[in-house]
Design an enzyme around this catalytic site. Sequence first.
Site, PDB file in Angstrom:
ATOM      1  CE  LYS A   8      -1.096  -4.357 -13.389  1.00  9.14           C
ATOM      2  NZ  LYS A   8      -0.833  -5.719 -12.772  1.00  9.14           N
ATOM      3  CB  THR A   9      -6.069   0.552  -8.412  1.00  8.13           C
ATOM      4  OG1 THR A   9      -7.064  -0.493  -8.380  1.00  8.13           O
ATOM      5  CG2 THR A   9      -6.348   1.278  -9.824  1.00  8.13           C
ATOM      6  N   GLY A  40       3.855  -5.605  -8.429  1.00  5.65           N
ATOM      7  CA  GLY A  40       5.168  -4.873  -7.871  1.00  5.65           C
ATOM      8  C   GLY A  40       6.096  -5.300  -9.103  1.00  5.65           C
TER       9      GLY A  40
HETATM   10  N1  LIG Z   1       1.335  -4.825  -0.960  1.00  2.00           N
HETATM   11  C1  LIG Z   1       1.453  -4.696  -2.335  1.00  2.00           C
HETATM   12  N2  LIG Z   1       2.141  -5.793  -2.975  1.00  2.00           N
HETATM   13  C2  LIG Z   1       2.412  -5.706  -4.374  1.00  2.00           C
HETATM   14  N3  LIG Z   1       1.681  -4.922  -5.221  1.00  2.00           N
HETATM   15  C3  LIG Z   1       1.196  -3.796  -4.442  1.00  2.00           C
HETATM   16  C4  LIG Z   1       0.793  -3.917  -3.123  1.00  2.00           C
HETATM   17  N4  LIG Z   1       0.180  -2.751  -2.906  1.00  2.00           N
HETATM   18  C5  LIG Z   1      -0.012  -2.139  -4.115  1.00  2.00           C
HETATM   19  N5  LIG Z   1       0.396  -2.786  -5.140  1.00  2.00           N
HETATM   20  C6  LIG Z   1       0.378  -2.282  -6.439  1.00  2.00           C
HETATM   21  O1  LIG Z   1      -0.538  -3.202  -7.005  1.00  2.00           O
HETATM   22  C7  LIG Z   1      -0.466  -3.417  -8.349  1.00  2.00           C
HETATM   23  C8  LIG Z   1      -1.246  -4.527  -9.225  1.00  2.00           C
HETATM   24  O2  LIG Z   1      -2.650  -3.954  -8.879  1.00  2.00           O
HETATM   25  P1  LIG Z   1      -3.642  -5.162  -9.047  1.00  2.00           P
HETATM   26  O3  LIG Z   1      -3.497  -6.023  -7.842  1.00  2.00           O
HETATM   27  O4  LIG Z   1      -4.998  -4.444  -9.185  1.00  2.00           O
HETATM   28  O5  LIG Z   1      -3.225  -5.612 -10.590  1.00  2.00           O
HETATM   29  S1  LIG Z   1      -4.620  -6.607 -11.470  1.00  2.00           S
HETATM   30  O6  LIG Z   1      -5.459  -5.811 -12.007  1.00  2.00           O
HETATM   31  O7  LIG Z   1      -5.008  -7.836 -10.398  1.00  2.00           O
HETATM   32  O8  LIG Z   1      -3.576  -7.289 -12.497  1.00  2.00           O
HETATM   33  C9  LIG Z   1       1.030  -3.303  -8.621  1.00  2.00           C
HETATM   34  O9  LIG Z   1       1.351  -2.866  -9.934  1.00  2.00           O
HETATM   35  P2  LIG Z   1       2.867  -3.155 -10.439  1.00  2.00           P
HETATM   36  O10 LIG Z   1       3.722  -2.128  -9.644  1.00  2.00           O
HETATM   37  O11 LIG Z   1       2.909  -2.097 -11.745  1.00  2.00           O
HETATM   38  O12 LIG Z   1       3.130  -4.277 -10.608  1.00  2.00           O
HETATM   39  C10 LIG Z   1       1.642  -2.606  -7.354  1.00  2.00           C
HETATM   40  O13 LIG Z   1       2.179  -1.236  -7.549  1.00  2.00           O
END
Ligand SMILES: Nc1ncnc2c1ncn2[C@@H]1O[C@H](COP(=O)(O)OS(=O)(=O)O)[C@@H](OP(=O)(O)O)[C@H]1O
Length: 356
Positions: A88-89, A308
């Site tokens: 989630k980072t 996101g």
């Molecule tokens: N470019 C872009 N597009 C979409 N999302 C983005 C991006 N950059 C950072 N984030 C943030 O990434 C969060 C999801 O993190 P992860 O991909 O590490 O999640 S996971 O562990 O693989 O499930 C996700 O968390 P949430 O907002 O809680 O959904 C986003 O805040």
Amino acid sequence: MTHLSNYGNDRLGLYTFVNLANFLKCWTNLRLHTLPPLQLAHHYFTLFPEQRNPLWQNPCDDKRHKDIWSKEKTCDRLPKFMVVGPQKTGTTALYLFLLMHPSISSSFPSSKTFEEVQFFNTNNYHKGIDWYMEFFPVPSNVSTDFLFEKSASYFPSEETPKRAAALLPKAKILTLLINPSDRAYSWYQHQRAHEDRAALRYSFYEVISANQHAPSDLRSLQNRCLVPGLYATHLERWLTYYPPGQLMIIDGQQLRNDPAAVMDEVQKFLGVSPYFNYSQALTFDPQKGFWCQLLDGGRTKCLGKSKGRKYPPMDAEVTLFLSRFYRDHNIELSKLLHRLGQPLPAWLREELQKVR
Ligand SMILES: Nc1ncnc2c1ncn2[C@@H]1O[C@H](COP(=O)(O)OS(=O)(=O)O)[C@@H](OP(=O)(O)O)[C@H]1O
């Protein structure tokens, strides 16, 4: 006894063993017993339980092993770097951006865990290195092609750094950090979206504030929610097995706000060429609210709905609770970053201000 796949060491082993047994029979009064192989193995691991767990090393790091390594096999199907999380980072965004680079390729997707192989932190490890290598393509040019894998649950795993360093001592390790409170909340929302029973039953505040008398499902959810955010503890473990120069700590907030700048730093850190211009290849998509890949004709390729997500902001009580919970850990993190000569991310500076 060796867990290194049986490449070279044991060719003389059998000869030595038979002669040793003959010697003992001839020159001592010892009575030798044996058992069928499975029972013998069982007995052996009862005597030496610590040897139940293998520690795979790279067969090509030892000339004797390499010389007799099957012609069909290669050691080139191993990653040069890994994105280790935590979850989630922004690890998936980083994964997508890395794949845009012409010299970078990832592991093949797993049917069970999507883009993640999850080798070092699960029972997959016991399937061995041939199983792991099958996830990687054969690089067309070993020195210029960069293979990698991203498994976001590697970061807080107790076993992973030791296991990874045994097999991939030269690998570079990329980790992303955001405010651990936001990470915990995002993770909780993720569990709810995946209809985790406990996450649906308990509010976020109930999860983070549960005490030791709470039901076990709640305690387990709490651990998985909060423990990955103890960043300093986990980073210290990685640093026990990898030198600081092989570890890149990325500010996840910066990746979210200014991915091109972060990707420039990542390219430098990896030493990958040619230089790829992310400022031209990425664009902010107002509908998604995030940076996405710019395609021909001005279209965008963004991450799916599960990245996101839309959910209400944390309320004040929760924010305060988590700031207090992570306070000492964030102080430890700031000391660690200072020791490594790294700047403090903005979110960490804000959290440290609250402490004063
Ligand atoms: N470019 C872009 N597009 C979409 N999302 C983005 C991006 N950059 C950072 N984030 C943030 O990434 C969060 C999801 O993190 P992860 O991909 O590490 O999640 S996971 O562990 O693989 O499930 C996700 O968390 P949430 O907002 O809680 O959904 C986003 O805040």
